[in-house]
Design an enzyme around this catalytic site. Structure first.
Site, PDB file in Angstrom:
ATOM      1  N   ARG A  97       0.837  -1.196   0.000  1.00 34.68           N
ATOM      2  CA  ARG A  97       0.000   0.000   0.000  1.00 34.68           C
ATOM      3  C   ARG A  97       0.871   1.244   0.000  1.00 34.68           C
ATOM      4  O   ARG A  97       1.947   1.266   0.590  1.00 34.68           O
ATOM      5  CB  ARG A  97      -0.899   0.035   1.233  1.00 34.68           C
ATOM      6  CG  ARG A  97      -2.138  -0.837   1.131  1.00 34.68           C
ATOM      7  CD  ARG A  97      -3.056  -0.632   2.317  1.00 34.68           C
ATOM      8  NE  ARG A  97      -2.451  -1.108   3.530  1.00 34.68           N
ATOM      9  CZ  ARG A  97      -1.854  -0.354   4.439  1.00 34.68           C
ATOM     10  NH1 ARG A  97      -1.797   0.972   4.315  1.00 34.68           N
ATOM     11  NH2 ARG A  97      -1.315  -0.895   5.510  1.00 34.68           N
ATOM     12  N   TYR A 246      -1.481  -3.436  -6.745  1.00 39.86           N
ATOM     13  CA  TYR A 246      -1.229  -4.262  -5.559  1.00 39.86           C
ATOM     14  C   TYR A 246      -2.255  -4.106  -4.441  1.00 39.86           C
ATOM     15  O   TYR A 246      -2.556  -2.993  -4.021  1.00 39.86           O
ATOM     16  CB  TYR A 246       0.167  -3.944  -4.986  1.00 39.86           C
ATOM     17  CG  TYR A 246       0.685  -5.089  -4.135  1.00 39.86           C
ATOM     18  CD1 TYR A 246       1.390  -6.142  -4.705  1.00 39.86           C
ATOM     19  CD2 TYR A 246       0.428  -5.148  -2.771  1.00 39.86           C
ATOM     20  CE1 TYR A 246       1.823  -7.219  -3.947  1.00 39.86           C
ATOM     21  CE2 TYR A 246       0.859  -6.218  -2.003  1.00 39.86           C
ATOM     22  CZ  TYR A 246       1.558  -7.251  -2.598  1.00 39.86           C
ATOM     23  OH  TYR A 246       1.989  -8.314  -1.841  1.00 39.86           O
ATOM     24  N   LYS A 255      -9.698  -2.028   1.680  1.00 42.65           N
ATOM     25  CA  LYS A 255      -9.437  -0.884   2.563  1.00 42.65           C
ATOM     26  C   LYS A 255     -10.205   0.373   2.113  1.00 42.65           C
ATOM     27  O   LYS A 255     -10.705   1.138   2.934  1.00 42.65           O
ATOM     28  CB  LYS A 255      -7.933  -0.589   2.624  1.00 42.65           C
ATOM     29  CG  LYS A 255      -7.125  -1.792   3.056  1.00 42.65           C
ATOM     30  CD  LYS A 255      -7.398  -2.162   4.489  1.00 42.65           C
ATOM     31  CE  LYS A 255      -7.136  -3.605   4.753  1.00 42.65           C
ATOM     32  NZ  LYS A 255      -6.154  -3.940   5.759  1.00 42.65           N
ATOM     33  N   HIS A 275     -10.812  -2.183  11.395  1.00 44.85           N
ATOM     34  CA  HIS A 275      -9.721  -3.057  10.945  1.00 44.85           C
ATOM     35  C   HIS A 275      -9.556  -4.191  11.965  1.00 44.85           C
ATOM     36  O   HIS A 275      -8.594  -4.209  12.734  1.00 44.85           O
ATOM     37  CB  HIS A 275      -8.442  -2.212  10.832  1.00 44.85           C
ATOM     38  CG  HIS A 275      -7.321  -2.877  10.095  1.00 44.85           C
ATOM     39  ND1 HIS A 275      -5.998  -2.529  10.319  1.00 44.85           N
ATOM     40  CD2 HIS A 275      -7.306  -3.839   9.134  1.00 44.85           C
ATOM     41  CE1 HIS A 275      -5.223  -3.256   9.525  1.00 44.85           C
ATOM     42  NE2 HIS A 275      -5.981  -4.058   8.804  1.00 44.85           N
ATOM     43  N   SER A 297      -1.577  -3.366  10.498  1.00 42.44           N
ATOM     44  CA  SER A 297      -1.228  -4.254   9.395  1.00 42.44           C
ATOM     45  C   SER A 297      -0.013  -5.108   9.743  1.00 42.44           C
ATOM     46  O   SER A 297       0.967  -4.613  10.299  1.00 42.44           O
ATOM     47  CB  SER A 297      -0.917  -3.412   8.161  1.00 42.44           C
ATOM     48  OG  SER A 297      -2.056  -2.661   7.822  1.00 42.44           O
ATOM     49  N   CYS A 299       0.416  -7.384  11.963  1.00 41.67           N
ATOM     50  CA  CYS A 299       0.676  -7.529  13.399  1.00 41.67           C
ATOM     51  C   CYS A 299      -0.093  -8.695  14.015  1.00 41.67           C
ATOM     52  O   CYS A 299      -0.210  -8.788  15.234  1.00 41.67           O
ATOM     53  CB  CYS A 299       0.354  -6.239  14.142  1.00 41.67           C
ATOM     54  SG  CYS A 299       1.533  -4.938  13.778  1.00 41.67           S
ATOM     55  N   ASP A 322      -9.648  -9.606   8.837  1.00 44.91           N
ATOM     56  CA  ASP A 322      -9.087  -8.274   8.573  1.00 44.91           C
ATOM     57  C   ASP A 322     -10.059  -7.122   8.822  1.00 44.91           C
ATOM     58  O   ASP A 322      -9.639  -6.064   9.269  1.00 44.91           O
ATOM     59  CB  ASP A 322      -8.592  -8.204   7.121  1.00 44.91           C
ATOM     60  CG  ASP A 322      -7.642  -7.040   6.874  1.00 44.91           C
ATOM     61  OD1 ASP A 322      -6.711  -6.854   7.676  1.00 44.91           O
ATOM     62  OD2 ASP A 322      -7.837  -6.304   5.889  1.00 44.91           O
ATOM     63  N   ARG A 416       1.967 -12.085  -0.298  1.00 45.63           N
ATOM     64  CA  ARG A 416       0.659 -12.437   0.254  1.00 45.63           C
ATOM     65  C   ARG A 416       0.038 -13.627  -0.467  1.00 45.63           C
ATOM     66  O   ARG A 416       0.293 -13.868  -1.642  1.00 45.63           O
ATOM     67  CB  ARG A 416      -0.291 -11.243   0.156  1.00 45.63           C
ATOM     68  CG  ARG A 416       0.243 -10.005   0.902  1.00 45.63           C
ATOM     69  CD  ARG A 416      -0.766  -9.408   1.809  1.00 45.63           C
ATOM     70  NE  ARG A 416      -0.177  -8.403   2.700  1.00 45.63           N
ATOM     71  CZ  ARG A 416      -0.744  -8.043   3.851  1.00 45.63           C
ATOM     72  NH1 ARG A 416      -1.881  -8.592   4.229  1.00 45.63           N
ATOM     73  NH2 ARG A 416      -0.186  -7.137   4.615  1.00 45.63           N
TER      74      ARG A 416
END
Ligand code: GTP
Ligand code: SPV
Ligand code: MN
Length: 633
Positions: A97, A246, A255, A275, A297, A299, A322, A416
C-alpha cells in the site's frame, strides 16, 4: 505476447453484439445493468477510453478464461504442486500500500482531518481539496485504459442480501485484480437484485498504462508507480485509484470501500467499520464467546483469527481476519459481520507450526503474490525452511536462483496469499449469517517490544476508547515505511480512517447507550522482548491462554488486579501449564514507571498535536489520570 499487444478477446468471443458508443461489449449484457450503473459506466468509458468492456459474472468459467490469458501472457505461473494455484510476480516497485499517495477529498477539510498543531505534519489521514483533486484526476484518467479492456465487476461486501451488507461496482483494467476481487468479495450480478433504491459504491481503478505503453512493463505487471493516486470521495461514495495493481491499492472493496468509505457510512448510520478480525472461542464447558480484535497491518490478525489452540478442550472458529462491520441490534447486542469473502494474508512467517489453518486454506484455488517458487512447483517464503527439502532449488520473487542458507530473502516481506475464506477448515458455521455474530469483547494490540504487558483490560468503555486511541506499533512491510520505528496507529485505523479522527473517537463514545451490552475492551502485546531481543511470550497457538483469561473476564471472574493502565491478570490467573519454556511472569507484566510516564506524556502530546481541539475531553482526562497514578507509584 508483448505487453503492447492488445488482448485477443474479439477472436475468442466474436460476439461484438452490443455497442457502447463505439466501444464493443466483449462479454455480458449492458442493458441488464441497472440504469444508474449504466450511466456511470458510460461516463467512465468516455473518460478512460478502453477498447472494450467486459461485464463480469464472477463465474468459474470466467475466472478460467482470464487465468488462461494471464498464464499465456506470463503474468501468472501455475504452481503445479497444488490444485489451481498461481504465482504472480509484480513489478518490484509495486509491492505494498502507498500511504503517502492515499487521499480523501471533502469540500470541508476538517470533515476529513483533525485540527493539527501549527507546524506539525498530520498523520491521521491526508486531505486534498476538490479543486486540487480534480486536477490530479484529470491529469491521469483521460485515456488511461486505451488498448485495454475495462472489466465491470459487481460485488457485495458481506453476504449478498444481508441487511448489514453493501454493494459496490469496480471498473478496472487489470484482470489480475478481477481474479483477486472474485476471491476477496462476492462477485455476482445477483447483487443488483438487492440494490433497489440503495446507493452503490463506485470504485474506478486503472493501472495507468494505456497502450502503446510508454513505461517499460516489468514482469508483465503494468503499473505506473510515479503517478500513483488513491483518491476517496466519501460524500459521493466513490473511489478512484490509479497506478498500482497491488493489494489495498487496487482491490478497492477492501481498505478503500470496507474501511475508508464504510467508516463514513457507519458514522452516518450509527455503526462501526473496523480493521478487526472476528473469531469465536469455545471453552471446555462448551461456552462460546465471540471476539473482535484490531491490530495494525501485519501484526497478527490472520494468525489470531485462525489459531490452533494449544490448551486442551478449547475450540477456535474464524469469522474474518481483517475487517469487521458491527452494529447494535434492537436488543442492544453488538453484532458483527466479515464483509470480505477471502483472505489476503501475509505469507512470510506462515507455516504448519504457526498457522496450520491458513496453510490448509490455500492448497487450492489461490493466488500467491511475490512469494518464491520451488523447483517442484511449490511456493516458498521465509518461515517454510523446515517444511521443504533443504537442498531444493528456489527462484526468488525477483526471479533469481536461490537456496536456503544463501544471503538475502526469497519472498518479499509483504508477499501475500489470496484464498477463499470458505476453504479455511475452521470457518464458523455462522460466518455468513446475515444477522452477524454477537461480539462480547474487543481487543487492541500492536508490536510493542518494551514496556507493554501481555494483556490488560480497560476500566470502562471510555477508557477502552482511550487505549485504542493510543495504539502504537513497530512499522511493517504492509506499507512503504522503512525500518522498524514505533508509530502511532490509533485503533489500528491510521491508514484507513475515512474522516476526522477526533469525530471518530466521538462516534465510538456515542455508541455507549442505556440498554446496550457494551463489549469489554482489552489490549494485548505478543511482541515484548527481553534484554537480548528475544520474545518473552511464545505467541501463536499459545495466545489461547490469553484469550482464555479474556473470556473468563467476560464471564465476570475475579482474576484481575487494578494497575494505572487498566486491570492486569492476578499472578497465576493465566494458565501456564504445558508451556514448552517457562515464562517470566514478572517481566511480561512489569510496568516500568519511567517508561510509562514518558509513554503517557508522549501519547498526550500526540493527541494534542495531531487531533487538537477535536479530541474528546474524556480521553484527555483519562490520560491525565493515568499520569497521576504513575506519579504516585
Ligand atoms: P494485515 O493483513 O496486514 O492486516 O496483517 P495481519 O494483522 O493479519 O497480520 P498477520 O496475522 O498476517 O501477521 C503478520 C506477521 O506477524 C506474520 O509474519 C506472523 O508470523 C507474525 N505474528 C503473528 N502472530 C504472532 C505472534 O503471536 N507472535 C509473534 N512473535 N509473531 C506473530
Ligand atoms: C493491510 O495492509 O492491513 C492489509 C493488506 O490487510 S492491504 O489489503 O494491502 O491493505
Ligand atoms: Mn489489514
Amino acid at each position: 505476447m508483448s505487453d503492447n499487444e492488445e488482448e485477443p478477446f474479439m477472436e475468442v468471443h466474436e460476439i461484438v453484439t452490443q455497442k457502447l458508443g463505439h466501444i464493443p461489449v466483449a462479454k455480458g449484457d449492458f442493458k441488464k445493468l441497472p440504469s444508474k450503473v449504466q450511466k456511470w459506466v458510460i461516463h467512465s468509458v468516455n473518460i478512460c477510453q478502453p477498447r472494450a468492456i467486459y461485464i463480469c459474472d464472477g463465474s468459474k468459467p470466467e475466472a478460467d478464461e482470464v487465468t488462461h490469458k494471464l498464464l499465456e501472457r506470463g503474468t501468472l505461473t501455475k504452481l503445479t504442486k497444488y490444485e489451481e494455484c498461481y504465482l504472480c510476480r509484480t513489478d518490484p516497485s509495486d509491492v505494498a500500500r502507498v500511504e503517502s499517495k492515499t487521499w480523501i477529498t471533502t469540500p470541508e477539510k476538517y470533515d476529513t482531518v483533525p485540527h493539527v498543531r501549527e507546524g506539525v505534519k498530520g498523520i491521521l489521514g491526508q486531505w486534498m481539496s476538490p479543486h486540487d483533486m480534480k486536477k490530479e484526476i484529470d491529469e491521469r484518467f483521460p485515456g488511461c485504459m486505451k488498448g485495454r479492456t475495462m472489466y465491470v465487476i459487481p460485488f457485495s461486501m458481506g453476504p449478498i442480501g444481508s441487511p448489514l451488507s453493501k454493494i459496490g461496482v469496480q471498473l478496472t483494467d487489470s484482470n489480475y485484480v478481477l481474479l483477486c476481487m472474485r476471491i476477496m468479495t462476492r462477485v455476482s450480478p445477483r447483487v443488483f437484485e438487492f440494490m433497489g433504491d440503495h446507493d452503490f459504491v463506485k470504485c474506478l481503478h486503472s493501472v495507468g498504462c494505456p497502450r502503446p505503453v510508454e513505461r517499460k512493463v516489468i514482469n508483465h505487471w503494468p503499473c505506473n508507480p510515479d503517478n500513483v493516486i488513491i483518491a476517496h470521495f466519501p460524500e459521493e461514495r466513490k473511489v478512484k485509484s490509479y497506478g498500482s495493481g497491488y493489494g489495498g491499492n487496487s482491490l478497492l472493496g477492501k481498505k478503500c470501500f470496507a474501511l475508508r468509505i464504510a467508516s463514513v457510512i457507519a458514522r452516518d448510520e450509527g455503526w462501526m467499520a473496523e480493521h478487526m478480525l472476528i473469531m469465536s472461542v469455545t471453552d471446555p464447558n462448551g461456552k462460546e464467546t465471540f471476539i473482535a480484535a484490531a491490530f495494525p497491518s501485519a501484526c497478527g490478525k490472520t494468525n489470531l483469527a485462525m489459531i490452533q489452540p494449544t490448551l486442551p478442550g478449547y475450540k477456535v472458529q474464524c469469522v474474518g481476519d481483517d475487517i469487521a462491520w458491527m452494529r447494535f441490534n434492537s436488543k442492544g447486542q453488538l453484532r458483527g459481520i466479515n464483509p470480505e469473502n477471502g483472505f489476503f494474508g501475509v505469507a512470510p512467517g506462515t507455516n504448519f507450526k504457526t498457522n496450520p489453518n491458513a496453510m490448509r486454506s490455500f492448497q487450492k484455488n489461490s493466488i500467491f503474490t511475490n512469494v518464491a517458487e520451488t523447483a517442484d512447483g511449490g511456493y516458498f517464503w521465509e518461515g517454510l525452511e523446515d517444511e521443504i527439502d533443504k537442498n531444493m532449488s528456489i527462484t526468488t520473487w525477483l526471479n533469481q536462483e536461490w537456496r536456503i542458507g544463501k544471503a538475502g530473502t526469497a519472498a518479499h516481506p509483504n508477499a501475500r496469499f489470496t484464498c477463499p475464506a470458505s476453504q479455511c477448515p475452521i470457518m464458523h458455521p455462522k460466518w455468513e449469517d446475515p444477522e452477524g455474530v454477537p461480539i462480547s469483547a474487543l481487543i487492541f494490540g500492536g508490536r510493542r517490544p518494551t514496556g507493554v504487558p501481555l494483556v490488560l483490560e480497560s476500566f470502562s468503555w471510555e477508557h477502552g476508547v482511550m487505549i485504542g486511541a493510543c495504539v502504537k506499533s513497530e512499522s511493517t512491510a504492509a506499507a512503504e515505511h522503512k525500518g522498524k520505528k514505533i508509530m502511532h496507529d490509533p485503533m489500528a485505523m491510521r491508514p484507513f480512517m475515512g474522516y476526522n479522527f477526533g469525530k471518530y473517537l466521538d462516534h465510538w463514545l456515542s455508541l455507549k447507550k442505556d440498554g446496550r451490552q457494551m463489549p469489554k475492551i482489552f489490549h494485548v502485546n505478543w511482541f515484548r522482548v527481553d534484554e537480548h531481543g528475544k520474545f518473552l511470550w511464545p505467541g501463536f497457538g499459545e495466545n489461547i491462554r490469553v484469550l482464555d483469561w479474556i473470556i473468563q473476564r467476560c464471564q465476570g471472574k475475579d482474576i484481575a488486579v487494578k494497575s494505572p493502565i487498566g486491570y492486569l491478570p492476578k499472578k497465576g490467573s493465566i494458565k501456564m501449564e504445558g508451556l514448552k519454556d517457562p515464562v517470566n511472569w514478572d517481566e511480561l507484566f512489569s510496568l516500568p514507571k519511567h517508561y510509562w510516564l514518558d509513554d503517557t506524556h508522549e501519547s498526550t502530546r500526540f493527541l494534542e498535536d495531531q487531533v487538537g481541539c477535536d479530541v474528546p475531553e474524556v480521553i484527555m482526562k483519562l490520560l491525565k489520570e493515568q499520569e497521576e497514578s504513575f506519579k504516585k507509584m
